[in-house]
Structures are given as C-alpha cells and as structure tokens.
Motif scaffolding. Sequence first.
Motif, PDB file in Angstrom:
ATOM      1  N   THR A 149       0.823  -1.215   0.000  1.00 50.03           N
ATOM      2  CA  THR A 149       0.000   0.000   0.000  1.00 50.03           C
ATOM      3  C   THR A 149       0.855   1.262   0.000  1.00 50.03           C
ATOM      4  O   THR A 149       0.393   2.322  -0.431  1.00 50.03           O
ATOM      5  CB  THR A 149      -0.929   0.022   1.229  1.00 50.03           C
ATOM      6  OG1 THR A 149      -0.151  -0.172   2.422  1.00 50.03           O
ATOM      7  CG2 THR A 149      -1.968  -1.078   1.140  1.00 50.03           C
ATOM      8  N   GLN A 150       2.100   1.152   0.463  1.00 48.48           N
ATOM      9  CA  GLN A 150       2.957   2.328   0.523  1.00 48.48           C
ATOM     10  C   GLN A 150       3.307   2.852  -0.871  1.00 48.48           C
ATOM     11  O   GLN A 150       3.757   3.996  -1.014  1.00 48.48           O
ATOM     12  CB  GLN A 150       4.249   2.035   1.299  1.00 48.48           C
ATOM     13  CG  GLN A 150       5.237   1.114   0.609  1.00 48.48           C
ATOM     14  CD  GLN A 150       4.935  -0.349   0.821  1.00 48.48           C
ATOM     15  OE1 GLN A 150       3.893  -0.697   1.370  1.00 48.48           O
ATOM     16  NE2 GLN A 150       5.854  -1.218   0.407  1.00 48.48           N
ATOM     17  N   LEU A 152       1.092   3.283  -3.231  1.00 55.56           N
ATOM     18  CA  LEU A 152      -0.021   4.093  -3.707  1.00 55.56           C
ATOM     19  C   LEU A 152       0.158   5.530  -3.246  1.00 55.56           C
ATOM     20  O   LEU A 152       0.762   5.803  -2.211  1.00 55.56           O
ATOM     21  CB  LEU A 152      -1.347   3.534  -3.180  1.00 55.56           C
ATOM     22  CG  LEU A 152      -1.657   2.076  -3.508  1.00 55.56           C
ATOM     23  CD1 LEU A 152      -3.047   1.714  -2.996  1.00 55.56           C
ATOM     24  CD2 LEU A 152      -1.554   1.817  -5.010  1.00 55.56           C
ATOM     25  N   LEU A 170      -3.119  -8.028   2.780  1.00 50.39           N
ATOM     26  CA  LEU A 170      -3.306  -6.581   2.781  1.00 50.39           C
ATOM     27  C   LEU A 170      -3.262  -6.065   4.212  1.00 50.39           C
ATOM     28  O   LEU A 170      -4.065  -6.471   5.050  1.00 50.39           O
ATOM     29  CB  LEU A 170      -4.652  -6.215   2.140  1.00 50.39           C
ATOM     30  CG  LEU A 170      -5.055  -4.737   2.197  1.00 50.39           C
ATOM     31  CD1 LEU A 170      -4.105  -3.889   1.351  1.00 50.39           C
ATOM     32  CD2 LEU A 170      -6.493  -4.546   1.722  1.00 50.39           C
ATOM     33  N   PHE A 174      -4.136   1.141   5.622  1.00 49.66           N
ATOM     34  CA  PHE A 174      -3.946   1.825   4.340  1.00 49.66           C
ATOM     35  C   PHE A 174      -4.386   3.282   4.406  1.00 49.66           C
ATOM     36  O   PHE A 174      -4.112   4.069   3.515  1.00 49.66           O
ATOM     37  CB  PHE A 174      -4.681   1.099   3.212  1.00 49.66           C
ATOM     38  CG  PHE A 174      -6.061   0.625   3.571  1.00 49.66           C
ATOM     39  CD1 PHE A 174      -7.114   1.489   3.658  1.00 49.66           C
ATOM     40  CD2 PHE A 174      -6.283  -0.719   3.820  1.00 49.66           C
ATOM     41  CE1 PHE A 174      -8.382   1.041   3.981  1.00 49.66           C
ATOM     42  CE2 PHE A 174      -7.554  -1.190   4.148  1.00 49.66           C
ATOM     43  CZ  PHE A 174      -8.613  -0.301   4.227  1.00 49.66           C
ATOM     44  N   ARG A 177      -4.857   6.127   1.501  1.00 51.71           N
ATOM     45  CA  ARG A 177      -4.387   5.657   0.199  1.00 51.71           C
ATOM     46  C   ARG A 177      -5.513   5.006  -0.615  1.00 51.71           C
ATOM     47  O   ARG A 177      -5.352   4.754  -1.806  1.00 51.71           O
ATOM     48  CB  ARG A 177      -3.212   4.694   0.366  1.00 51.71           C
ATOM     49  CG  ARG A 177      -1.986   5.361   0.971  1.00 51.71           C
ATOM     50  CD  ARG A 177      -0.835   4.385   1.123  1.00 51.71           C
ATOM     51  NE  ARG A 177       0.239   4.950   1.905  1.00 51.71           N
ATOM     52  CZ  ARG A 177       1.290   5.614   1.407  1.00 51.71           C
ATOM     53  NH1 ARG A 177       1.373   5.808   0.106  1.00 51.71           N
ATOM     54  NH2 ARG A 177       2.234   6.087   2.193  1.00 51.71           N
ATOM     55  N   PHE A 178      -6.632   4.705   0.050  1.00 54.46           N
ATOM     56  CA  PHE A 178      -7.797   4.169  -0.650  1.00 54.46           C
ATOM     57  C   PHE A 178      -8.923   5.202  -0.742  1.00 54.46           C
ATOM     58  O   PHE A 178     -10.039   4.882  -1.128  1.00 54.46           O
ATOM     59  CB  PHE A 178      -8.330   2.930   0.072  1.00 54.46           C
ATOM     60  CG  PHE A 178      -7.493   1.689  -0.102  1.00 54.46           C
ATOM     61  CD1 PHE A 178      -6.332   1.698  -0.854  1.00 54.46           C
ATOM     62  CD2 PHE A 178      -7.882   0.499   0.487  1.00 54.46           C
ATOM     63  CE1 PHE A 178      -5.559   0.557  -1.013  1.00 54.46           C
ATOM     64  CE2 PHE A 178      -7.131  -0.648   0.334  1.00 54.46           C
ATOM     65  CZ  PHE A 178      -5.957  -0.623  -0.415  1.00 54.46           C
TER      66      PHE A 178
END
Length: 310
Positions: A149-150, A152, A170, A174, A177-178
Amino acid sequence: MRRKCKDHISKLPDDVLHTIVSLLSMRDAVRTSVLSHRWKNMYAYMSNLEFNWHDIISTPADSTPGAVCNSKVRYFLARLERFLACHLGTKVVSFKVSCCFGNMYGLHINDWISFAIRKGVENLDLAFTCDKPAERIDWRIIDYYHFPTQLLLHGEESKLRHLSLRSCTLQSDFFDRFSTLSTLVLCDVNLAGHVEPHMFSSCSNLECLTLQWCFGLERLCIGDSLHRLKVLVVSLCEGLKGIELSATNLTSFHYKGDDIELSFERVPNLGELYVMMKDTDVVSTFAELEKELPHVKSMTVAKSRARYNR
C-alpha cells in the motif's frame, strides 16, 4: 492487371489509431506491429493493459500453484516486463494481471504496480493464483503476495478509482491511500495487522465494496463516513462475527456465510437485502428482518436449499 489496394487506415491521425488499437486484445494489438512501418509501435500506446497467465503460458486451466514451474514463471515475467519497457503512452487507464505466483516474485510485482501508478492508473486488478478458493484443498501452498500500500499515492494525488485484489495479504493500515476509490473488491485476501471494524472508514468515496473469502476481520462496521456506499457484498469471510450498518445511501446488501449478528442502524435507502446463513431459522430470521426493515422492497433469507423472500 491487379489493382493495388490503398491503405487508408494508416493515414488516420495517431490518436485515432491509438483508439483503434486500444479496442483490441493485447495479443492482437501486438500483432498490428507487423502491418507496416506506420503501425510498428502503435501497440506501445495502449492504455488498457491486461496480462493473463493462461493467455501467455500454455498450461492447463486447472493447474495448481505448486505445479507451476520456474521456466514458465520466467517466461511470463519476461513477456510482461518487455512490454512495459516498450510502453510509450503517457497514460494507463486500466492495468490487469492474473498470474499463478505470488510473494516469491514480489519485487517484480512491486515494479509493475509502480509502473501503473506512475502512468496514472485508474483501474488496478491483480490476481495472484489460478485456483478457486472454493476448490482449494491445501491453503498452505498459497504464496500470498504482500500488497504494498505504501506504493499508492496519498489522497487526491492518486488517480486510482477501482481496485481489485485476489489472493494476497493486505495490511489494514492503508488510511487515505484508498480514499479515491469508488470500487474495492477483495477476494481471498488476508487482512493483516491491527484489523479494526472501521478499517474502511477512510474510503470516503467508496460506492461498491465486495469482500469474498477474506479472513482476519472479526467485525465490520460501515458508518457515516461511507456516505456514498451503495452496494455491499460480504461472502464466506471466515471468522466474521458481526456486521453493523449505518449507511444512508446503501441500496443493496448481500451476505453469505456463517450465522452472524446483523445490525441495521440507519439504512433508509436499502431496497435489496439478501441473507444466506448456514444454520439460521429462515422463517424467524425473515420475520425479524421484515419487522426491522419494513421499507426494503426485495428481501431474501436463505439456508442451503431453504428460502424465504418477498
């Protein structure tokens, strides 16, 4: 005397040819490179990229992950990465990869994701196994890829709108980032880290959320922060004990799995409800839901073959 055919298509502007190529499959798009010098690099401007293991590798569809040999993996990697190295477009709208390997080749996969992010990808669809969870015998053979996730972008910097992940791990932290996502699909995903009920609360633009065969989540709470959420599907998520819904724009909710606690605090626009639990009393469960949610137009409660709906 045979009249020579004129190639009128090749005289079209580049942006028109790019559009034509984008409508083709990856294989057919690459084949256009041999048509003429004009077409040589047209495929390299494609904005919708899809790399499917079974399209690139000649292998039976029912091959298990353990049966994938290193030579086939290397061939798949070489074909995909050669294409990315030749890509000339400034934009990638959709980037899809389906392959039969995972975290062992994580650095390669990270590079693919970085490529897509740099190109402003809007639709990212990644699957890291070729089997079906429902038919899986030994879960220990799955090499779950750790989704980074980093990589994104934060908040409004991101162009990502649709994210689909299958057979990976996952981390639940996050955060924003979403936040640009309108669609999130997680299938056969290990939710790791400190998994909280409100883990999706930062997905403020989410309209559709699907969780299938996910594990690591004990309770799911959908609150006011997800004010745009319209469709929620939760299916066969091991270990899930309860779902609490307070989503004013939610119109459709589907649940399938073990008997759990369902709480509907504020769902004024819910019009479709489907619930299938393993050991539920269909009649009494339906009666309770009908009393709690009199405004729902389509309601189905099922148990194996037993079903009750209106």
